[in-house]
Write a protein that holds these residues in place. Structure first.
Motif, short mmCIF file in Angstrom:
data_model
loop_
_atom_site.label_atom_id
_atom_site.label_comp_id
_atom_site.label_asym_id
_atom_site.label_seq_id
_atom_site.Cartn_x
_atom_site.Cartn_y
_atom_site.Cartn_z
N LEU A 102 5.83 -9.78 0.07
CA LEU A 102 4.90 -9.31 -0.97
C LEU A 102 4.69 -7.82 -0.74
N LEU A 103 4.82 -7.03 -1.80
CA LEU A 103 4.68 -5.57 -1.67
C LEU A 103 3.22 -5.14 -1.61
N GLY A 104 2.36 -5.81 -2.39
CA GLY A 104 0.98 -5.32 -2.49
C GLY A 104 0.95 -4.08 -3.36
N GLU A 105 0.07 -3.14 -3.03
CA GLU A 105 -0.04 -1.95 -3.87
C GLU A 105 0.35 -0.70 -3.10
N ILE A 106 0.95 0.25 -3.82
CA ILE A 106 1.24 1.55 -3.24
C ILE A 106 -0.01 2.41 -3.48
N ALA A 107 -0.80 2.60 -2.44
CA ALA A 107 -2.07 3.33 -2.56
C ALA A 107 -2.50 3.75 -1.15
N PRO A 108 -3.24 4.84 -1.05
CA PRO A 108 -3.71 5.25 0.28
C PRO A 108 -4.65 4.23 0.89
N ILE A 109 -4.75 4.26 2.21
CA ILE A 109 -5.62 3.30 2.91
C ILE A 109 -7.04 3.36 2.36
N SER A 110 -7.48 4.57 1.98
CA SER A 110 -8.86 4.73 1.52
C SER A 110 -9.16 3.89 0.27
N THR A 111 -8.13 3.56 -0.50
CA THR A 111 -8.39 2.78 -1.72
C THR A 111 -7.67 1.43 -1.75
N GLN A 112 -7.03 1.03 -0.65
CA GLN A 112 -6.33 -0.28 -0.66
C GLN A 112 -7.34 -1.39 -0.91
N ASP A 113 -7.01 -2.27 -1.84
CA ASP A 113 -7.87 -3.41 -2.16
C ASP A 113 -7.84 -4.39 -0.98
N PRO A 114 -9.00 -4.62 -0.33
CA PRO A 114 -9.00 -5.50 0.85
C PRO A 114 -8.45 -6.89 0.55
N GLU A 115 -8.71 -7.42 -0.63
CA GLU A 115 -8.21 -8.76 -0.98
C GLU A 115 -6.68 -8.77 -0.99
N LEU A 116 -6.11 -7.73 -1.60
CA LEU A 116 -4.64 -7.63 -1.66
C LEU A 116 -4.06 -7.39 -0.27
N TRP A 117 -4.80 -6.63 0.53
CA TRP A 117 -4.38 -6.39 1.93
C TRP A 117 -4.20 -7.74 2.65
N HIS A 118 -5.21 -8.61 2.52
CA HIS A 118 -5.14 -9.92 3.18
C HIS A 118 -3.96 -10.74 2.64
N GLN A 119 -3.72 -10.63 1.33
CA GLN A 119 -2.61 -11.40 0.74
C GLN A 119 -1.27 -10.96 1.32
N VAL A 120 -1.10 -9.64 1.44
CA VAL A 120 0.17 -9.12 1.99
C VAL A 120 0.35 -9.59 3.43
N MET A 121 -0.74 -9.53 4.21
CA MET A 121 -0.65 -9.99 5.61
C MET A 121 -0.35 -11.50 5.66
N GLN A 122 -0.94 -12.24 4.73
CA GLN A 122 -0.74 -13.70 4.73
C GLN A 122 0.73 -14.05 4.47
N VAL A 123 1.30 -13.43 3.44
CA VAL A 123 2.68 -13.78 3.07
C VAL A 123 3.68 -13.15 4.07
N ASN A 124 3.47 -11.90 4.43
CA ASN A 124 4.48 -11.19 5.22
C ASN A 124 4.40 -11.47 6.72
N VAL A 125 3.21 -11.78 7.22
CA VAL A 125 3.06 -11.96 8.68
C VAL A 125 2.63 -13.38 9.04
N ASN A 126 1.46 -13.80 8.52
CA ASN A 126 0.91 -15.09 8.97
C ASN A 126 1.83 -16.25 8.57
N ALA A 127 2.38 -16.17 7.36
CA ALA A 127 3.28 -17.25 6.92
C ALA A 127 4.53 -17.30 7.81
N GLY A 128 5.04 -16.14 8.17
CA GLY A 128 6.23 -16.09 9.04
C GLY A 128 5.95 -16.73 10.38
#
Ligand code: NDP
Length: 253
Positions: A102-128
């Protein structure tokens, strides 16, 4: 990679691929099937998986098992149930390619959506992690098993704007290295592949202005995917391979 695999490279190999419904995972499925593998394909969309299953049947390859499974919402118990289901169908697993991402959003850390952040971690790391843990017993029943994670250039060097995706790929490299060390000297090898910029829908989302015609296709990068999955890489573990070693990361010119 200039690798010329024998046509029977994956004969008698049972291989699971995640993200097999699209992009690089789909191409890996079609390619591994042509080289003789029996496949288990995991993806979010049953309809897309059925299409890949049908495409492989048209090639005349081994019948394929499909597993519609949402890596974003699955719980630990779902992974255990999946592993039990798989263990009832096959005796061992010779390969596992984690291609879902999952790519998530291309945006600086200061504006990254925390919900989307968790989703990216879930699919790309935790699921693996959870899928690997659930399938380790089957992988360890193989005389030579290859476990492969999908990395990225931004998983080795951080780049502005790549936020959760970049951090998730650093974590993926870490997961690969820890596992490679834990299984050093055993029948299980663990590696990453960084595909490099490749013509898929994920790439188009990241670089909407880019001319996709300038990019390698998933089919172009399959030699590396074949090498890492086949027995010619039996002695390689803990390595992060580049499918396009001479490519400079970033947008194609
Ligand atoms: P695509 O977006 O084309 O395909 C991603 C695959 O992951 C699809 O099959 C998608 O399913 C599946 N997926 C996404 N979310 C879930 C979920 N919640 N549950 C199950 N499956 C899911 O990506 P690519 O083929 O381009 O990328 C493959 C891998 O390579 C990824 O890990 C990516 O990070 C990495 N990579 C890609 C690069 C590129 O340039 N393409 C460069 C560097 C790394 P669905 O079909 O339902 O969407």
């Amino acid at each position: 990679m200039h690798y010329q695999p024998p046509s029977n490279l994956l004969n008698n190999k049972i291989i699971m691929i995640t993200g097999a419904s699209d992009g690089i995972g789909k191409e890996a499925a079609l390619t591994y099937a042509r080289y003789g593998a029996q496949l288990l394909l995991l993806g979010r969309s049953e309809a897309k998986l059925k299409q890949v299953q049908q495409d492989i049947a048209v090639q005349g390859s081994h019948p394929v098992l499909i597993f519609p499974f949402d890596l974003l919402t699955a719980k630990t118990s779902d992974y255990q149930a999946l592993a039990e289901d798989i263990a009832n169908k096959i005796e061992h697993l010779d390969g596992l390619l984690h291609s879902a991402g999952l790519l998530g959003e291309i945006a600086p850390i200061s504006t990254q959506d925390p919900e989307l952040w968790h989703q990216v971690m879930q699919v790309n790391v935790n699921a693996g992690f959870m899928l690997t843990q659930a399938l380790l017993p089957l992988l360890l029943k193989s005389s030579k098993a290859s476990l492969v994670f999908s990395s990225s250039g931004v998983g080795r060097k951080g780049r502005r704007g790549w936020g959760a995706y970049s951090v998730s790929k650093f974590a993926t490299e870490g997961l690969m290295q820890v596992l490679a060390d834990e299984y050093q000297g055993t029948s299980l090898r663990v590696n990453c592949i960084n595909p490099g910029g490749t013509r898929t829908s994920m790439r188009a989302s990241a670089f909407p202005q880019e001319d996709p015609g300038l990019l390698k296709t998933p089919a172009d990068i399959m030699p590396t995917y074949l090498y890492v999955m086949g027995d010619d890489s039996s002695n390689e573990s803990g390595v992060s391979f580049d499918a396009q070693p001479n490519r400079i990361p970033g947008a194609a010119k």
